[in-house]
Structures are given as structure tokens and as C-alpha cells.
Motif scaffolding. Structure first.
Motif, PDB file in Angstrom:
ATOM      1  N   GLN A 185      23.186  25.590  55.007  1.00 17.26           N
ATOM      2  CA  GLN A 185      21.804  25.650  54.490  1.00 17.26           C
ATOM      3  C   GLN A 185      21.685  27.089  53.759  1.00 17.26           C
ATOM      4  O   GLN A 185      21.097  27.019  52.630  1.00 17.26           O
ATOM      5  N   SER A 186      22.387  28.073  53.927  1.00 21.32           N
ATOM      6  CA  SER A 186      22.474  29.455  53.257  1.00 21.32           C
ATOM      7  C   SER A 186      23.607  30.046  53.926  1.00 21.32           C
ATOM      8  O   SER A 186      24.085  29.968  54.786  1.00 21.32           O
ATOM      9  N   MET A 187      23.946  31.109  53.060  1.00 16.40           N
ATOM     10  CA  MET A 187      25.096  32.199  53.388  1.00 16.40           C
ATOM     11  C   MET A 187      24.900  33.426  52.503  1.00 16.40           C
ATOM     12  O   MET A 187      24.395  33.378  51.692  1.00 16.40           O
ATOM     13  N   SER A 188      25.546  34.320  52.969  1.00 13.24           N
ATOM     14  CA  SER A 188      25.305  35.675  52.659  1.00 13.24           C
ATOM     15  C   SER A 188      26.247  36.490  52.957  1.00 13.24           C
ATOM     16  O   SER A 188      26.840  36.735  54.062  1.00 13.24           O
ATOM     17  N   TRP A 189      26.917  37.522  52.055  1.00 11.60           N
ATOM     18  CA  TRP A 189      27.964  38.166  52.203  1.00 11.60           C
ATOM     19  C   TRP A 189      27.534  39.592  52.679  1.00 11.60           C
ATOM     20  O   TRP A 189      26.432  39.912  52.482  1.00 11.60           O
ATOM     21  N   SER A 190      28.272  40.258  53.554  1.00 14.58           N
ATOM     22  CA  SER A 190      28.205  41.946  53.839  1.00 14.58           C
ATOM     23  C   SER A 190      28.099  42.633  52.672  1.00 14.58           C
ATOM     24  O   SER A 190      29.058  42.480  51.877  1.00 14.58           O
ATOM     25  N   ALA A 191      28.026  44.051  52.713  1.00 10.49           N
ATOM     26  CA  ALA A 191      28.030  44.843  51.638  1.00 10.49           C
ATOM     27  C   ALA A 191      29.684  44.966  51.225  1.00 10.49           C
ATOM     28  O   ALA A 191      29.923  45.025  49.909  1.00 10.49           O
ATOM     29  N   ASN A 192      30.431  45.111  52.165  1.00 11.92           N
ATOM     30  CA  ASN A 192      32.069  45.371  51.977  1.00 11.92           C
ATOM     31  C   ASN A 192      32.470  44.143  51.781  1.00 11.92           C
ATOM     32  O   ASN A 192      34.052  44.071  51.499  1.00 11.92           O
ATOM     33  N   GLY A 193      32.110  42.799  51.783  1.00  6.93           N
ATOM     34  CA  GLY A 193      32.640  41.394  51.565  1.00  6.93           C
ATOM     35  C   GLY A 193      33.562  41.082  52.727  1.00  6.93           C
ATOM     36  O   GLY A 193      34.297  40.321  52.284  1.00  6.93           O
ATOM     37  N   SER A 194      33.458  41.657  53.728  1.00 13.09           N
ATOM     38  CA  SER A 194      34.449  41.219  54.845  1.00 13.09           C
ATOM     39  C   SER A 194      33.865  40.223  55.833  1.00 13.09           C
ATOM     40  O   SER A 194      34.465  39.357  56.367  1.00 13.09           O
ATOM     41  N   LEU A 195      32.531  40.249  55.793  1.00  8.10           N
ATOM     42  CA  LEU A 195      31.814  39.109  56.626  1.00  8.10           C
ATOM     43  C   LEU A 195      30.987  38.262  55.826  1.00  8.10           C
ATOM     44  O   LEU A 195      30.485  38.764  54.886  1.00  8.10           O
ATOM     45  N   LEU A 196      30.636  37.326  56.536  1.00  8.95           N
ATOM     46  CA  LEU A 196      29.927  36.221  55.779  1.00  8.95           C
ATOM     47  C   LEU A 196      28.831  35.438  56.934  1.00  8.95           C
ATOM     48  O   LEU A 196      29.399  35.064  57.964  1.00  8.95           O
ATOM     49  N   VAL A 197      27.697  35.553  56.823  1.00 11.98           N
ATOM     50  CA  VAL A 197      26.624  35.016  57.685  1.00 11.98           C
ATOM     51  C   VAL A 197      26.408  33.804  57.068  1.00 11.98           C
ATOM     52  O   VAL A 197      25.840  33.664  56.010  1.00 11.98           O
ATOM     53  N   THR A 198      26.131  32.623  57.921  1.00 14.48           N
ATOM     54  CA  THR A 198      25.574  31.405  57.592  1.00 14.48           C
ATOM     55  C   THR A 198      24.509  30.913  58.505  1.00 14.48           C
ATOM     56  O   THR A 198      24.403  31.104  59.789  1.00 14.48           O
ATOM     57  N   THR A 199      23.539  30.046  58.077  1.00 14.93           N
ATOM     58  CA  THR A 199      22.778  29.195  58.736  1.00 14.93           C
ATOM     59  C   THR A 199      23.012  27.824  58.593  1.00 14.93           C
ATOM     60  O   THR A 199      23.386  27.586  57.224  1.00 14.93           O
ATOM     61  N   SER A 200      22.892  27.096  59.462  1.00 11.49           N
ATOM     62  CA  SER A 200      23.166  25.432  59.428  1.00 11.49           C
ATOM     63  C   SER A 200      22.281  24.642  59.992  1.00 11.49           C
ATOM     64  O   SER A 200      21.135  25.042  60.419  1.00 11.49           O
ATOM     65  N   ARG A 201      22.347  23.214  59.825  1.00 10.76           N
ATOM     66  CA  ARG A 201      21.299  22.374  60.168  1.00 10.76           C
ATOM     67  C   ARG A 201      21.428  22.195  61.783  1.00 10.76           C
ATOM     68  O   ARG A 201      20.329  21.771  62.379  1.00 10.76           O
ATOM     69  N   ASP A 202      22.394  22.760  62.516  1.00 13.43           N
ATOM     70  CA  ASP A 202      22.434  22.715  63.962  1.00 13.43           C
ATOM     71  C   ASP A 202      21.597  23.932  64.400  1.00 13.43           C
ATOM     72  O   ASP A 202      21.776  24.332  65.661  1.00 13.43           O
ATOM     73  N   LYS A 203      20.842  24.736  63.602  1.00 13.99           N
ATOM     74  CA  LYS A 203      20.079  25.834  64.124  1.00 13.99           C
ATOM     75  C   LYS A 203      20.797  26.971  64.864  1.00 13.99           C
ATOM     76  O   LYS A 203      20.238  27.721  65.454  1.00 13.99           O
ATOM     77  N   LYS A 204      22.101  26.969  64.075  1.00 11.79           N
ATOM     78  CA  LYS A 204      23.034  28.016  64.895  1.00 11.79           C
ATOM     79  C   LYS A 204      23.042  29.187  63.611  1.00 11.79           C
ATOM     80  O   LYS A 204      23.140  28.770  62.320  1.00 11.79           O
ATOM     81  N   LEU A 205      22.871  30.667  64.148  1.00 14.61           N
ATOM     82  CA  LEU A 205      23.449  31.586  63.193  1.00 14.61           C
ATOM     83  C   LEU A 205      24.805  32.072  63.439  1.00 14.61           C
ATOM     84  O   LEU A 205      25.103  32.553  64.686  1.00 14.61           O
ATOM     85  N   ARG A 206      25.498  31.963  62.288  1.00 18.57           N
ATOM     86  CA  ARG A 206      26.927  32.440  62.419  1.00 18.57           C
ATOM     87  C   ARG A 206      27.453  33.534  61.663  1.00 18.57           C
ATOM     88  O   ARG A 206      27.072  33.431  60.463  1.00 18.57           O
ATOM     89  N   ILE A 207      28.383  34.373  62.173  1.00 20.96           N
ATOM     90  CA  ILE A 207      28.893  35.457  61.468  1.00 20.96           C
ATOM     91  C   ILE A 207      30.332  35.352  61.342  1.00 20.96           C
ATOM     92  O   ILE A 207      30.917  35.561  62.604  1.00 20.96           O
TER      93      ILE A 207
END
Length: 607
Positions: A185-207
Motif C-alpha cells: 500500500q505504501s513504501m518509504s526510504w530511510s535518509a541514507n537509503g539502506s532501509l525501506l519501510v512498507t505497509t501492506s494489506r495484511d496490516k503489517k508494518l515491515r522494515i
């Protein structure tokens, strides 16, 4: 007392200023596709808009300076065979952008030089712009595309095949693939570009550790069935998410990546509107902007001490479906503009909204414009895929104010500008340190276990009595301090009986049979003809807090040979215990008053 303190902030009076209709971008045909994306993306030079076009997918690019009514026939960016779902601008090249479509393709585009919506040709001779690169690899629709904010030419794309591919656009290949297993559903990078956070339809927040192709954090996010969004808060190790509760209330949450089980402070309810709330983070002002789809309001909060402090709200009667914010190097520093948003209105025009700090000074406002990210990446794309990382060099906003162009700021000059942000943190930490002894000390006294022997008990009690006796004058001085002005009338009668009791007990030390213990039986039972040992047992048994000590005293009395001397020693111990109780009770009352005063001050400071 709470009304006296106002939180200090440079952005407390920021207000949103709309733009007149003739200065907006009118006569647009914005896509009516129901896919949840921002519809528009912007940089200091151009605005990209998902276009409602026939015969395949297309989107439009509008130069920022060409305001007003757009011609009926404009050059579009065509190439997709299905509707365009999302676009994103390269952070280090204002003329390069990527697009994702329902046809499963990712296309790269370059805005031609001197591009304009008003070419000097006939409307029938206007030519569309073709892509400069094609990235194929997703078998289903590509819903989101997002450039890496620190590495050059690194692009992330999410697809309906439940994966996120990381592309090296120079090589034109997908180097890495993240298997999410659900609709992203959405994604966003950390400032240094090493990590990526996502939200999805299964209601989970993943880094995700992108280069390891695995999630380092996976936790339950918002419990609602509707879409949720996440944004990485710049150089902080914090993430802001928006979503819905089970009762369909819109929520805001702050997550610490080091303690990710629950959001910091829990889920904060915003309202009960059904539109998705889109978060945007400004690292320069440390502010979070929330724009809801379907409503015309834009809230903004200031991040301070792990908390979102509500600032204000831009209110408009025109609802928005899409919204985009400009990078900080694109704002107008001469008008003290700290952020600028472009919102779609009625799928027919785009309205700029400026967020301005109200100041009359005509000089550059250095305190509200810290150095920001420029056009130079931290690492190359090849270096990033090999494991390199870093923060992009920053540029001076004052150089843009003076018209000198982009001027890079040395690293050693950035540190002093970043110091004011953590200054607010020592205040709550110092308060916590003051609260801890106040809360912890009384239980520590009450929870002490009884000593093993009677001699040790007597020695410890006598030493405690002496210590409290020595500190009594200082406690009387504390009662006159500014923290206990209200409690003075209640404190004085409590301190007067203490010396009188001590005098009475010292006089009655020679007659142990007349000693009375708090909580003892009525005098009628004491007048019955009983032995000295029985009286002592009754006096000891009625003490609720010294049962174990009373049993030890009983054993010692039974084994002693000289009854009179033992009774005298027991009476003296009882007197010492009584003195200690009196002093401890007085100390507890004073500590309680101090604790309430400190809590009132802390709550007032927080407000």
C-alpha cells in the motif's frame, strides 16, 4: 499554573495560504482511476500529473512557472499501454522521472530542454514525449515507484505480484527483489537509503534491509481494513504511519525502529472521516503534514521529544484526491515559505498551497532554514548495491536566497545547525531523574526485610534514629521553600507533636510498664493483673509492621534470666521504633507533597 507555560516553537504560527484561481493550473484532465496513489508529484521545476487519456496510459508534465489555463492539446508523456498509476522524480536530476503502470512496466522519462505547454506549432502537430528507458520484470501492475534518496539511479517499484524490485536504471536490470507476500500500500526510504519501510494489506508494518532482501522488523500496524501509509522521518530512526482503527477512525502513530512492538504513545485518533490520510515529512522544520483524501484540510504537527505537537490546520472547502509536496530547495525563502503543496481540486485543476512563517524581516531567516539536501548523491548506484551508504551532502538555503545558486555546506558547518533539535530532550530526562528518587525511595524504606538478629536490629534502628534526628532542622527549612508554600499550614501542626512525644518518651523510659505502643489494646486490658512478660507480648503482638521482630523479642525474653533488665531494653527498643515510625511518617508526608508538586510542574511544562 498550567496556563502560564506555552511551548516555544518557531513554527507555532505557521499558516497555509491558498493561491488565487488565475494562478492555479487549470483545465486539467486528472486521472479518475481508483488506485490509491498521490496522482501528482512535484519538484522545483515540474509537476507530473496522472492523465485521463484514451488509447493507453499517459501523464502530463507541467512546468511550475506556466500557471493559468492549460491548452486543450498539450504534449503528453505516452508509452504505457494501460493507465499510469504512479510517477516519481529523481531527487538528483529534476528532468528525470519514472512511471509505473497497470501494464506491469516501469518506464523512465527525460523532460526535453526548454519544455513548454505552449509550443509554437499547431495543435495537431504537437508531439508526445517517448520514454528513454523501459524496465520489464513485473508480471502484474506496478502500483508505486520510488527513487532512493541517497543513492544515484536506484529505483524501487512495487507490484501486484506482491514483490518490490530494486532497479539499477543505468544497467536497466532488477538487482534485488523483496517478497512481501501481500499487496503493497505504501513504501518509504530511510535518509541514507539502506532501509525501506512498507505497509501492506495484511496490516503489517515491515522494515526491510533492502540489500539483504529480508525484513528486519515485522509488526502489527493499524487494525483497520482500509489503506495505511508510512513515511520515514528523515534522519531520525522513527517512522510515522497513518491508518484506520477497527471502528474506521483515522489514526496517527509514531514507531521507534528499535522498540517496534507497539507505537510510541499508542495510536492517536484523528477523526472519523473515511478518506486515506497521506503523511509528508519535512526534515528541515521537523514537521509532519497530514493531507486527507476527500477532505480539504491539511494538518501539520511538530515533532518534539518523541511526540507530535499539533500546530494548526489549513482548512479549505475544496477536497483533494491527490497531493504533492516540493523539496525544500524549491520553496520561496523571500516570503518565509517553509513548505509548498500542490493539491488537485475537482480533477480539473491544481492549487498551490504555501505554508508560511509570519515574519516581517526582509533578511534571510537562518533559524527556520537549516541546510537541506541538494542535487549530489551520497553514493553511486553501483556502490550502493555493493554495500556502500551515507547521507547526501547538504546545501545552504542562504545561497538560494541570495541568488548564488546551489552552494554545498561543509560537513563541519552542519553540526552546529543540528544542535538546537536535541536541546529540548534534557528537560524531560532531568525531570525523570528527579521523579525516580521521589517514587522509589518510600517503597525502598517500607520493603526492607527484618534483620536476622536482635542486636543488628537494635543497632540499625538506633543509627536510623540518629540520622533522622540530625536532618530534622534541614527538613524544616525545606518546608519553607517555594515548592511547599501551599502546604505550610498543613505542615506546621504535623511537626509540633514530634518533639513533645520524644520528650514524653524520654521521661517515661525509667518506667517501662507505662510505655504505650501505637495500635495497642485499650487501657482496660492493661490494668488486669498479668506478668510483665505477658504485657510485653500483648504490646508487641499488636504492632502490624514488626511481627517478625516481636517473635524474636519474645524468644529473647523467654531465654533471659534478668526480667527487669530485659523489659527495660525491650522498652527502649520499642521507643526507638516508635520514634522511627514517627519520623518516617513525617518524611513520607513531605515526600508525597513534593511528588505532587513535581508532577504538577512536569504536566504544566508539557502543556
Amino acid at each position: 499554573m498550567a496556563g502560564r507555560f506555552v511551548r516555544s516553537s518557531k513554527y507555532r504560527h505557521v499558516f497555509g495560504r491558498p493561491t488565487r484561481k488565475e494562478q492555479c493550473y487549470d483545465n486539467l484532465r486528472i486521472s479518475k482511476n481508483a488506485w490509491d496513489s498521490n496522482l501528482v508529484k512535484a519538484n522545483p521545476e515540474y509537476i507530473s500529473v496522472n492523465w485521463e487519456a484514451s488509447g493507453g496510459g499517459a501523464f502530463a508534465v507541467i512546468p511550475v512557472e506556466e500557471r493559468g489555463r492549460v491548452p486543450d492539446r498539450i504534449p503528453l508523456f505516452r508509452g504505457h499501454t494501460a493507465v499510469v498509476l504512479d510517477t516519481d522524480w529523481n531527487p538528483f536530476n529534476d528532468s528525470l522521472l519514472a512511471s509505473g503502470s497497470d501494464d506491469g512496466k516501469v518506464f523512465l522519462w527525460r523532460v526535453p530542454e526548454n519544455f513548454t505547454l505552449h509550443p509554437d506549432v499547431k495543435p495537431d502537430e504537437i508531439e508526445d514525449v517517448a520514454p528513454v528507458g523501459k524496465l520489464s520484470g513485473h508480471p502484474r501492475k506496478v502500483g508505486h515507484v520510488l527513487f532512493n534518496p541517497a543513492a544515484e539511479n536506484v529505483l524501487a517499484s512495487s507490484s501486484g505480484d506482491f514483490t518490490i524490485k530494486l532497479w539499477d536504471i543505468e544497467a536497466g536490470t532488477a538487482k534485488l527483489s523483496l517478497k512481501v507476500g501481500e499487496v503493497i500500500q505504501s513504501m518509504s526510504w530511510s535518509a541514507n537509503g539502506s532501509l525501506l519501510v512498507t505497509t501492506s494489506r495484511d496490516k503489517k508494518l515491515r522494515i526491510w534491509d533492502a540489500r539483504q532482501e529480508k525484513p528486519v522488523v515485522e509488526t502489527a500496524g493499524h487494525a483497520g481494513a482500509k489503506n495505511s501509509r508510512a513515511v520515514w522521518m528523515g534522519e531520525h530512526d522513527r517512522i510515522a504511519t497513518t491508518g484506520f482503527s477497527r471502528m474506521s477512525d483515522r489514526q496517527l502513530a509514531l514507531w521507534d525502529i528499535k522498540a517496534y512492538r507497539e507505537p510510541v504513545g499508542g495510536f492517536q485518533m484523528l477523526d472519523s472521516i473515511s478518506g486515506v490520510c497521506v503523511p509528508f515529512w519535512d526534515d528541515g522544520t521537523q514537521c509532519l503534514y497530514l493531507a486527507g483524501k476527500g477532505d480539504g484540510n491539511i494538518r501539520y504537527y511538530e515533532f518534539e521529544n518523541d511526540n507530535f505537537e499539533y500546530l494548526s490546520e489549513y482548512k479549505s472547502a475544496d477536497p483533494q484526491r491527490g497531493i504533492a509536496f516540493v523539496p525544500k530547495r524549491g520553496v520561496n525563502t523571500h516570503e518565509n515559505e517553509v513548505m509548498r503543496a500542490y493539491k488537485t481540486v475537482n480533477d480539473s485543476h491544481i492549487e498551490p498551497v504555501s505554508f508560511i512563517v509570519p515574519r516581517r524581516a526582509e533578511a534571510f531567516q537562518e533559524d527556520i532554514y537549516p541546510p537541506t539536501v541538494g542535487l549530489k548523491p551520497a553514493v553511486s548506484g553501483k556502490g550502493w548495491f555493493e554495500g556502500s551508504e551515507g547521507l547526501p551532502p547538504k546545501i545552504s538555503m542562504e545561497s538560494l536566497f541570495d541568488g548564488q545558486g546551489i552552494k554545498e555546506v561543509p560537513q563541519d558547518e552542519i553540526k552546529p545547525a543540528a544542535r538546537p533539535a536535541p536541546k529540548a530532550e534534557p528537560a524531560p530526562t532531568a525531570t525523570k531523574k528527579q521523579e525516580e528518587p521521589v517514587v522509589v525511595e518510600p517503597p525502598s524504606v517500607a520493603s526492607k526485610a527484618p534483620p536476622a538478629s536482635m542486636k543488628e536490629q537494635g543497632a540499625s534502628m538506633s543509627s536510623m534514629v540518629d540520622r533522622f534526628a540530625d536532618t530534622e532542622p534541614t527538613e524544616e527549612e525545606d518546608e519553607e521553600s517555594e515548592f511547599e508554600e501551599i502546604s505550610k499550614p498543613a505542615q506546621r501542626p504535623a511537626t509540633k507533636p514530634v518533639p513533645e512525644d520524644v520528650v514524653k518518651e524520654s521521661v517515661s523510659a525509667e518506667t517501662p510498664s507505662t510505655v504505650k505502643v501505637e495500635g495497642a489494646l485499650p487501657p482496660k486490658k492493661d490494668t488486669t493483673p498479668t506478668s510483665t512478660t505477658q504485657k510485653q507480648e500483648e504490646q508487641i503482638d499488636v504492632q502490624p509492621q514488626t511481627t517478625s521482630t516481636a517473635s524474636e523479642l519474645d524468644e529473647d525474653v523467654q531465654t533471659s534470666s534478668a526480667g527487669t533488665n530485659e523489659a527495660t531494653s525491650i522498652a527502649s527498643l520499642e521507643r526507638e521504633m516508635r520514634n522511627m515510625k514517627t519520623v518516617i511518617a513525617q518524611q513520607t508526608r513531605q515526600i508525597t507533597i513534593l511528588q505532587k508538586t513535581v508532577e504538577a510542574l512536569v504536566s504544566a511544562l508539557k502543556k
